[in-house]
Design an enzyme around this catalytic site. Sequence first.
Site, PDB file in Angstrom:
ATOM      1  N   ASP A 185       8.166  -0.799  -6.355  1.00  0.00           N
ATOM      2  CA  ASP A 185       6.781  -1.247  -6.310  1.00  0.00           C
ATOM      3  C   ASP A 185       6.090  -1.227  -7.661  1.00  0.00           C
ATOM      4  O   ASP A 185       6.299  -0.341  -8.479  1.00  0.00           O
ATOM      5  CB  ASP A 185       5.996  -0.389  -5.311  1.00  0.00           C
ATOM      6  CG  ASP A 185       6.417  -0.692  -3.885  1.00  0.00           C
ATOM      7  OD1 ASP A 185       6.405  -1.874  -3.521  1.00  0.00           O
ATOM      8  OD2 ASP A 185       6.779   0.247  -3.155  1.00  0.00           O
ATOM      9  N   GLU A 244       4.460  -5.430   7.721  1.00  0.00           N
ATOM     10  CA  GLU A 244       5.338  -4.526   7.007  1.00  0.00           C
ATOM     11  C   GLU A 244       4.491  -3.284   6.756  1.00  0.00           C
ATOM     12  O   GLU A 244       3.528  -3.334   5.986  1.00  0.00           O
ATOM     13  CB  GLU A 244       5.785  -5.175   5.692  1.00  0.00           C
ATOM     14  CG  GLU A 244       6.887  -4.453   4.992  1.00  0.00           C
ATOM     15  CD  GLU A 244       7.214  -5.066   3.619  1.00  0.00           C
ATOM     16  OE1 GLU A 244       7.736  -4.325   2.783  1.00  0.00           O
ATOM     17  OE2 GLU A 244       6.924  -6.248   3.412  1.00  0.00           O
TER      18      GLU A 244
END
Lengths: 269, 369
Positions: free
Chosen positions: A62, A51
Site C-alpha cells: 500500500d 474489499e
Amino acid sequence: MSRERLTELFAECRAEGRAALMPYMTVGLPSPEESVQLFVAMAEAGADGFEVGIPYADPLMDGPTIQAAGERALAAGSGVEVGLDLLGQIVTQTGKPCVVMTYVNPILRMGIEVFADRVAGAGASGVIVADLPVDEADVFIEAFEARGIGLVLFVAPTTTEQRLSRVLKADPPFVYGVAELGVTGVRTTASSHIPSLVSRVRRHSEVPVVAGVGISTPDQARAAASDADGVIVGSALVRGVLLANDVGEAEELLRIAIGDLARAVRPPR
Amino acid sequence: MPALEQLEVEFTKAWADPGFHQELDDLLRDFVGRPTPVYRAARLSDRLGIDLYLKREDLAHTGAHKINNTMGQALLTKRMGKRRVIAETGAGQHGVATATACALLGQECVVYMGEKDIERQALNVHRMRMLGTEVRPVTSGAGTLKDAVSAAMRDWVSSVDGTHYIIGSVVGPHPFPWMVRELQKVIGEELLEQMDGSSPHRPVPDVIVACVGGGSNAMGVFYPYAGSGVDLVGVEAAGFGLESGHHGASLVAGSPGVIHGSMTYLLQDDQGQILEAHSISAGLDYPGVGPEHSYFKDHGMVRYVSITDEEAVEAVHLLASIEGIIPALESAHALAWITKEAKSLEGKTVVLNLSGRGDKDVQQIVDAE
C-alpha cells in the site's frame, strides 16, 4: 457457500454489460463504531461489493494513503479482531459480497483455520492476501475452499505465462488485475495495462478479472470497466474519509464519489 | 515475483562465473582492503582472562562489513544491465557502502532512511550525499530500519525494470538472504585461514561472537563454521531490557511470522501486527531477523543472547580506552556479552567479529552522556 455470491455478481454484471464496482475501504474508520455506516452509504450509492481492508502496521503493497488509514484505524482501536467482527456487520447490513484484504502475518498468527472460520462465519466471500504469492498459497486455498470462500490471486503486467497458468489453476473467485506496477494510490493517468491483462487471462479462462491499483477517477474507472469484470477504487475514497471532519462528511463524500464511479462502470445509455 | 526469479537466475549464473569472482575479488582486495586483519586484543584478553581476537571488519573500506555485500550486488547490477540502485539503511553503514559502490561503478543511487535514523546518524547522511547518493527520508511508522526496508520495497515494485534493490542484510524474500550470505561469508572463510591452528598465534577459535540485527555480519562469520563444533553466539539488542518491551531481540524474545517476504522470528503482538523495535544502535533496530538465523536457532546451531543499550555503550568505552579502537554500537553489543560472560569463557579462544567502527556513533554517545 458465500463464494458463489461473487460468481453471481459477476454473472449479473456481465449480463448487464457492465463492470462491478468494488470499493476498498479500511475497516474501523473513522472509528470502529462509525465504520459500518460508511459501507452502508457506499452500498446505497451504487457499490456492488467491497474489499474490506484489515488495518495492518506494515502494509507493503500500500501507498501513503492506505498506510495512513491503517495507522489511523489501529490508533482508533481497530485491528484484526475488531475488523473481522465488523466484517460480519458489513456483510449483513449492506447485503453485498465482501472480500477481506489483509497480509499474511496476521492470518498465520491467528491460525489459518481459525481465520478461515472467522471470515466464513462473517459471511464474506473471499480473501485477498497482499503478500502471499501463489507458490505458498496451497494451504490457504485448502482451508478457504473447505469453508466456501475463495482466495483472490494477483496478476500483474510483469506476471509470466508460467505464473499466470499457476494462478488460473488455483481457481480463484476472481483475479486481481494489477493495473499499475507499484503500490496502491492515486495516479494521474489511465492505466494502459488492463486490456492486455484481461486478454491474457481470457486466452485461458473465463474467470472474472477485477482491475485495481491506481484507479481513482471516473474516467480511469470507465476505461478499466470497458475490459475488466470489476473495478476496485481504494486510495481515492480512503483519502476522502481521512480528510473528512466527521463521519457525516465522510459519508457524504463517499456517496458523491461512488455515485460518479457507479455511472462510470456502466455503458453510456 | 518475476523480479525475484530473475534475480535468482542472474545471481546463480554470476556466482558460477569465474570472471565475476575475479572482478569481485580484485575489488575486495584493492578497493575494500580484504582480507581484513585478525588482531589479538592483548590488554583486554589479560583483563578478561580469555584469549580474545578481533576480526577487523571495521577496517574494511567505509568502516564496516557492509561493503562486502554492496560490491557484489553493484557488480551484479551492472551485469544485469540495470543503471539505478536503491537501498535501505538503518545506521547508515549499508547506505554508505551502497553509495560507495555506486559511485565507483557510475550507478544512480537512492537510499531510503528513516527520519529518526537520519537524525541519529547524521554523519553517514552527509557521507552518502557527498558520494552522490540521494537520501530519501522515510516518515512512516517509527522512522527506522523497518520502515526504510518497506519504502525501498515499495519503490522497487514500480521501478523493477531498470532498478536493482541492494538489500543490506540477510533478510527479505528469497533470493536475498541467500545472496547476501554468499557475499558475506568471505568473513568466515578468511577467519578459517587466519586461525587455522597452524601456530600458537593462530589458534582455532572456541567461540565466535557477533551482533545480530538483520544478521549479515553474524551470518558472514558463522556460516563457514556452522556445524563445526565452534560455539557460535549471536548477540541481539535488548534495548531498555527485554522486560521493558522496547528491544530488538527477535530471536530471543520474538515468535515466528512473516516480515518483508520471509518467514522468521519477529516482534509482533497477539494479532500479528509487527511491533516497533528499539535499540540505541540503529543497525539493530529491526523487528525481524534473517530467516537462516531462525533456522540456526531452531536447530540449536547458534546460541542467541541479548545485551542492553547501557551495556553496549559501556563496551564502546572499554574497547576505546584499553585497545584504542572505537567500535560501532552494533558490534559493541557482541563485546558486551563477552565481558559479561568472561567467567564462563575463561581460558577460551574467543573471536569477536568487530563488524564496524564507531565514528558514526560518537556524537550520539556524547549527546546521551
